[in-house]
Write an enzyme that holds these catalytic residues in place. Structure first.
Site, PDB file in Angstrom:
ATOM      1  N   TYR A 155      91.934  48.797  69.881  1.00 63.06           N
ATOM      2  CA  TYR A 155      93.312  48.348  69.616  1.00 63.06           C
ATOM      3  C   TYR A 155      93.553  48.163  68.110  1.00 63.06           C
ATOM      4  O   TYR A 155      94.560  48.624  67.566  1.00 63.06           O
ATOM      5  CB  TYR A 155      93.535  47.029  70.370  1.00 63.06           C
ATOM      6  N   LYS A 159      96.200  50.079  65.693  1.00 61.95           N
ATOM      7  CA  LYS A 159      97.274  49.371  64.986  1.00 61.95           C
ATOM      8  C   LYS A 159      97.129  49.479  63.468  1.00 61.95           C
ATOM      9  O   LYS A 159      98.134  49.468  62.741  1.00 61.95           O
ATOM     10  CB  LYS A 159      97.319  47.907  65.434  1.00 61.95           C
TER      11      LYS A 159
END
Ligand code: NAI
Length: 247
Positions: A155, A159
């Site tokens: 993740y 990002k």
């Protein structure tokens, strides 16, 4: 109203932060297209709520991870609305695991939606915005992409990738005054953070100078600002909406 006459697409807008963004943009006068992947009913409920309040909204199904489906969605939008002024890349997923347990599929799925999804939609939006010589793209990154977070290598990588993507695209499109910015939320109260165990939620709050999680609407206000002409000289920036966590 700041966004009267504008057409905005918000990905993953059937709930959470995306829903709040769609509602905020519509309240400022934009015609909002609510993209959803699986939850048609929830998306239609968001559209109905916006319409009841006197706003303009429609729904469109598409997985942002699927390049062909995104191409078809963008063609449909341009054919129906004749323009696209605002793209908010909000759709995102988590598949948390410690590195030794992280499966290939978990890593790929998160990158496919959170990073490649942004590439797919932005590519088509940029084409239309270049034709119009105007537009604004806002990508939803995360505090994890800035500070890192144990258990979120996939993740956080996606990002952080969104931030690099945002700055590069901002440089590519700046000569036409098409702006590309990112918002990096901290812990926000949504289905995503509801999945956190109580102990992790308390540990999270203790890292936030404000001592509380944020609300989806607090992120939506920042997105609306960046999407609007109020931010006309702002591009390539990452606006933290995190109660001071990442300062
Ligand atoms: P959520 O899980 O409530 O909503 C995410 C939305 O994205 C859902 O509607 C989901 O159906 C949609 N989605 C997932 N995969 C999709 C796909 N392939 N195509 C189209 N739509 C898809 O999550 P939340 O909290 O509202 O998050 C929204 C964004 O904000 C995400 O990008 C997330 O990473 C980011 N974020 C959230 C934070 C939080 O604390 N809640 C913190 C920092 C960033």
């Amino acid at each position: 109203m700041k966004l009267e006459g504008k057409v905005a697409l918000v990905t993953g807008a059937s709930r959470g932060i995306g829903r709040a963004i769609a509602e905020e943009l519509a309240a400022e006068g934009a015609a909002v297209i609510i993209n959803y992947n699986g939850s048609r009913e929830a998306a239609e409920e968001v559209a109905a709520k916006i319409q009841e309040a006197g706003g303009k909204a429609s729904v469109i199904q598409c997985s942002v991870a699927d390049p062909e489906a995104v191409e078809a969605m963008m063609k449909q939008i341009v054919s129906e609305y004749k323009r696209l002024d605002i793209l908010v890349n909000n759709a995102g997923i988590t598949k948390d695991n410690l590195i030794l347990k992280m499966k290939e599929e978990e890593f790929e799925a998160v990158l496919d939606t959170n990073l490649k999804g942004v590439f797919h939609t932005s590519k088509h939006a940029a084409r239309q915005m270049l034709r119009q010589k105007a537009g604004s793209i806002v990508n939803i990154s995360s505090i994890s992409g800035v500070m890192g977070n144990a258990g979120q290598t996939n993740y956080a990588a996606s990002k952080a990738g969104v931030i690099g993507f945002t700055k590069s695209l901002a440089r590519e499109l700046a000569s036409r005054e098409i702006r590309v910015n990112a918002v990096a939320p901290g812990f926000i109260e949504t289905d995503m953070t509801e999945k956190l165990p109580e102990s992790a939620a308390e540990a999270g709050k203790s890292q936030v100078p404000f001592g509380r999680f944020g609300k989806a609407q607090e992120v939506a206000k920042a997105v609306c600002f960046l999407a609007s002409a109020d931010a006309s000289y702002i591009t390539g920036q990452v606006l933290h909406v995190d109660g001071g966590m990442g300062m």
